[in-house]
Design a protein around this motif. Sequence first.
Motif, mmCIF file in Angstrom:
data_model
loop_
_atom_site.group_PDB
_atom_site.id
_atom_site.type_symbol
_atom_site.label_atom_id
_atom_site.label_comp_id
_atom_site.label_asym_id
_atom_site.label_seq_id
_atom_site.Cartn_x
_atom_site.Cartn_y
_atom_site.Cartn_z
ATOM 1 N N ARG A 85 0.822 -1.212 0.000
ATOM 2 C CA ARG A 85 0.000 0.000 0.000
ATOM 3 C C ARG A 85 0.860 1.267 0.000
ATOM 4 N NH1 ARG A 85 -3.560 -3.542 2.136
ATOM 5 N NH2 ARG A 85 -5.772 -3.185 1.714
ATOM 6 N N LEU A 86 1.974 1.229 0.729
ATOM 7 C CA LEU A 86 2.847 2.400 0.770
ATOM 8 C C LEU A 86 3.435 2.681 -0.607
ATOM 9 C CD1 LEU A 86 4.038 4.544 2.615
ATOM 10 C CD2 LEU A 86 5.948 2.984 3.091
ATOM 11 N N LYS A 87 3.815 1.623 -1.321
ATOM 12 C CA LYS A 87 4.353 1.808 -2.668
ATOM 13 C C LYS A 87 3.302 2.437 -3.576
ATOM 14 C CE LYS A 87 4.932 -1.891 -5.113
ATOM 15 N NZ LYS A 87 5.491 -3.178 -5.619
ATOM 16 N N ARG A 88 2.054 1.973 -3.440
ATOM 17 C CA ARG A 88 0.998 2.529 -4.273
ATOM 18 C C ARG A 88 0.706 3.985 -3.897
ATOM 19 N NH1 ARG A 88 -1.773 -1.203 -3.480
ATOM 20 N NH2 ARG A 88 -3.398 -0.485 -2.056
ATOM 21 N N LEU A 89 0.775 4.290 -2.602
ATOM 22 C CA LEU A 89 0.593 5.678 -2.166
ATOM 23 C C LEU A 89 1.654 6.581 -2.783
ATOM 24 C CD1 LEU A 89 -0.262 5.488 1.651
ATOM 25 C CD2 LEU A 89 -1.628 6.593 -0.122
ATOM 26 N N LEU A 90 2.905 6.119 -2.758
ATOM 27 C CA LEU A 90 3.991 6.927 -3.308
ATOM 28 C C LEU A 90 3.785 7.156 -4.803
ATOM 29 C CD1 LEU A 90 7.063 5.343 -1.467
ATOM 30 C CD2 LEU A 90 5.808 7.426 -0.884
ATOM 31 N N ARG A 91 3.354 6.124 -5.518
ATOM 32 C CA ARG A 91 3.109 6.281 -6.954
ATOM 33 C C ARG A 91 1.928 7.201 -7.222
ATOM 34 N NH1 ARG A 91 2.742 0.322 -9.275
ATOM 35 N NH2 ARG A 91 1.851 1.517 -11.007
ATOM 36 N N ARG A 92 0.958 7.207 -6.336
ATOM 37 C CA ARG A 92 -0.208 8.061 -6.521
ATOM 38 C C ARG A 92 0.103 9.519 -6.230
ATOM 39 N NH1 ARG A 92 -5.039 6.651 -6.973
ATOM 40 N NH2 ARG A 92 -6.494 5.442 -5.924
ATOM 41 N N LEU A 93 0.876 9.757 -5.185
ATOM 42 C CA LEU A 93 0.988 11.112 -4.642
ATOM 43 C C LEU A 93 2.238 11.869 -5.089
ATOM 44 C CD1 LEU A 93 -0.138 10.405 -0.949
ATOM 45 C CD2 LEU A 93 -1.549 11.044 -2.906
ATOM 46 N N LEU A 94 3.382 11.196 -5.117
ATOM 47 C CA LEU A 94 4.633 11.939 -5.266
ATOM 48 C C LEU A 94 4.878 12.527 -6.655
ATOM 49 C CD1 LEU A 94 7.226 9.989 -3.088
ATOM 50 C CD2 LEU A 94 5.645 11.827 -2.461
ATOM 51 N N PRO A 95 4.623 11.808 -7.766
ATOM 52 C CA PRO A 95 4.984 12.398 -9.075
ATOM 53 C C PRO A 95 4.336 13.753 -9.333
ATOM 54 C CG PRO A 95 4.574 10.054 -9.316
ATOM 55 C CD PRO A 95 4.154 10.409 -7.914
ATOM 56 N N ALA A 96 3.020 13.859 -9.113
ATOM 57 C CA ALA A 96 2.356 15.147 -9.359
ATOM 58 C C ALA A 96 2.832 16.202 -8.373
ATOM 59 C CB ALA A 96 0.837 14.974 -9.253
ATOM 60 N N LEU A 97 2.978 15.821 -7.104
ATOM 61 C CA LEU A 97 3.435 16.777 -6.092
ATOM 62 C C LEU A 97 4.824 17.300 -6.433
ATOM 63 C CD1 LEU A 97 3.223 18.216 -3.327
ATOM 64 C CD2 LEU A 97 4.166 16.125 -2.300
ATOM 65 N N TYR A 98 5.749 16.390 -6.759
ATOM 66 C CA TYR A 98 7.115 16.823 -7.028
ATOM 67 C C TYR A 98 7.206 17.639 -8.314
ATOM 68 C CZ TYR A 98 9.084 14.125 -3.172
ATOM 69 O OH TYR A 98 9.416 13.660 -1.928
ATOM 70 N N THR A 99 6.356 17.325 -9.282
ATOM 71 C CA THR A 99 6.320 18.150 -10.499
ATOM 72 C C THR A 99 5.946 19.589 -10.151
ATOM 73 O OG1 THR A 99 5.693 16.253 -11.859
ATOM 74 C CG2 THR A 99 5.235 18.444 -12.752
ATOM 75 N N VAL A 100 4.925 19.754 -9.318
ATOM 76 C CA VAL A 100 4.504 21.099 -8.908
ATOM 77 C C VAL A 100 5.608 21.785 -8.104
ATOM 78 C CG1 VAL A 100 2.898 22.355 -7.423
ATOM 79 C CG2 VAL A 100 2.037 20.634 -9.011
ATOM 80 N N LEU A 101 6.257 21.062 -7.212
ATOM 81 C CA LEU A 101 7.310 21.670 -6.392
ATOM 82 C C LEU A 101 8.478 22.147 -7.264
ATOM 83 C CD1 LEU A 101 7.421 19.283 -3.288
ATOM 84 C CD2 LEU A 101 6.306 21.513 -3.493
ATOM 85 N N ILE A 102 8.822 21.372 -8.278
ATOM 86 C CA ILE A 102 9.900 21.782 -9.177
ATOM 87 C C ILE A 102 9.517 23.055 -9.922
ATOM 88 C CG2 ILE A 102 11.156 21.145 -11.270
ATOM 89 C CD1 ILE A 102 10.895 18.184 -10.248
ATOM 90 N N VAL A 103 8.301 23.094 -10.458
ATOM 91 C CA VAL A 103 7.850 24.278 -11.196
ATOM 92 C C VAL A 103 7.758 25.489 -10.277
ATOM 93 C CG1 VAL A 103 5.940 25.262 -12.511
ATOM 94 C CG2 VAL A 103 6.635 22.902 -12.919
ATOM 95 N N VAL A 104 7.249 25.301 -9.055
ATOM 96 C CA VAL A 104 7.163 26.405 -8.102
ATOM 97 C C VAL A 104 8.555 26.948 -7.790
ATOM 98 C CG1 VAL A 104 6.688 26.946 -5.679
ATOM 99 C CG2 VAL A 104 4.957 25.794 -7.056
#
Length: 720
Positions: A85-104
């Motif tokens: 479940r943790l692996k699936r959470l990371l795949r669900r949450l981190l890519p979009a979040l980190y994309t936004v953080l990089i752009v910000v």
Amino acid sequence: MADQKSDSPSGDAVKAAYRSDLDGLRGIAIALVACFHVWFGRVSGGVDVFLTLSGYFFIGSLVRHAVHSQSTNIGFGDTVSPWPRLKRLLRRLLPALYTVLIVVSVLTTIVIAQTRWLNIGREVFASALYYQNFHLARNSQDYLAASSANSPLQHLWSMSMQGQFFVGALLVLLAIAGALKLLAARFPVVARATVIRSVFAVVILAAAVASFLWAQHRLHIDQPYNYYDTFSRLWEPLVGGLLAIWMPAVRVPSWLRSGVTVAALLVIATCGWWIDGVAEYPGPLAWVPVGSTLLIIWAGHVAAGEPRPLANRLLAGKRPVWLGTMSYSLYLIHWPLLIFYLTWNSIDHANAVEGTAILAVSLGLSWLMKRYVEDPMRGGGRSSMTHIRWPRHPRITYPAILTVVLVLLSAGTAGAITAWDRHVAGVQVDTTNLDPTLYPGARALLNGAPVPALDPQPTPLAAASDLPQTYFDGVMVEMDVTTPAVGVYGDKNGSKTIALAGGSHTEMWLSALDTIAKRNRIKIVTYVKRGCPITTDENPAYLERVPYPECFAWNNEVMADLLRTRPDAVVTNSTRPAESGPGDFVPQGYINAFKKLTDAGIPVVGIRDTPWPGNDQGPIDTPMCLSDGGNSTSCGTVRARALNAVDPGIAYAERDPLFYALDFSDGICTATFCPAVIGNIMVYRDIHHLTQTYVRSLTFEVQRQLGAVLPWTALVPVPR
């Protein structure tokens, strides 16, 4: 938002019937969040809807897993392992979040003044590691309406809170499932689904009750912290989880269920208007959006084969569900886009047309994010990327390439932020020995000293570190502390003693008083607490917004110590900005405190508070304004806006012979204006504190006025 669907991994319990109407509810919730942020500057209650749905889906999935593990041959290790479940959470949450953080991070360097880069960089780290809510809470950042002064990452507090909930619930509930698995080997009754659900329900109910009581308790003590606090918010997803465990089986007509859904939707849609969420959530009034969400979930829960009520079927329509599927990306994107737009245009509010454009662009970017970042990383990505011809090597896939790109960009962003942090930390504030002919500071106003053409000191980047020595010595007491910390300055063996007591607006005069004290054999003892003036007010307010009982407790101890030690004089500030309208005043709580001291024969010197920079658009952060292209005039303040024509402290001084009112306003302002830079020295280090460099330039004036009321402070004059 990061709601979890009932997506148990392979081998888990049979999935619950999919609730597409709840996807539609997500769509309604994200629309409310974005519209209220962009157009109305209020909290909508949409985040509370997301939290409740997150608990319903996530805890429901964990409970089904626990039940299924007892009824099959799933081993103990598989029962308690959090990794799938943790692996699936990371795949669900981190890519979009980190994309936004990089752009910000990139846009911050383009749009926002350098003086804010350090704080935003630290928020990038806090958001990436899911502690942004506590970072904001500990830095006293109220969740305010959007403006150019807001952080582009302020909204990510809720993502951090949800991430903490997901991980905490995962570990605790899987541990309970494992314990039940072991017990079932000896006590078969434990393997029953009703027993398992009951155990989970008791644990979750106890945690929810404790969280709700804590939120209610903290509501009247420290609401800004309470708003962000995970434990205060925890009850919202937990009650959603309780509904997943036990759904009331009440047989009611479909039309009545539809009516419940419609009424609950109306409440959710309108509660942002009649509830001040920033001041009330997550206290009892948060039950309005939370309870409405629970009712919608219940109303749409029907037996297998039965049609859902009409209202829930409408929620499951194409458009609401489409919006709901983009809720996570839309939540991530709309706020930073709004803040960058406001900052770029130097405005604090978007009009109707601008707001509509921001929402439209947010929707477009969210669709791109979902299609090219979220979907490929969640499900392998082939289905949404079929038009791209990939190499035949099995490891070279779009998700693999995207992962590598995101990892490299994230590492580069983290490295750049760390390098900037070190650069700012290396900026030295060494303005203690500025040449007064080059940097006359207050002498330019008071003595007409000439001002050569030089860049001001300290620089905007260094100004934030131009602090009184008490800060570096650790004797400035923080807001949550009630015990005084006494610092000793001046001549530590002096024959006379001055107590410098109050908040940061008293503390900031230390540099001038320390110089005077050392030359005149005077010891200075400091009693200073953040945001806490000397007052008898039992419920003092910090910036007129937050109840501050710790200030009252600290004041009681300080007053007792002053009356016991009996210094030769107490120096404090005597006024504060008017609560409404221009000017300043002396609060009654200050007067009561002054009287306690003077009745005991202790002289009190009240220094009029300095002007708080501002204009019609609101407060002015001087270093930020200057670094963003402003000048001494555009970043300055009209004097009449900040100060009365006459020091309000004089009226009280005429009634109390042991109270002396000092006013250094003429060393900070002309007759009509208070510039941001005077005599080549930056006057303020933030929105209302003087730089110590400027205070030092006022030392001769401080001694002149202080010596007129306490002659023993001017036996040896300081240079002009």
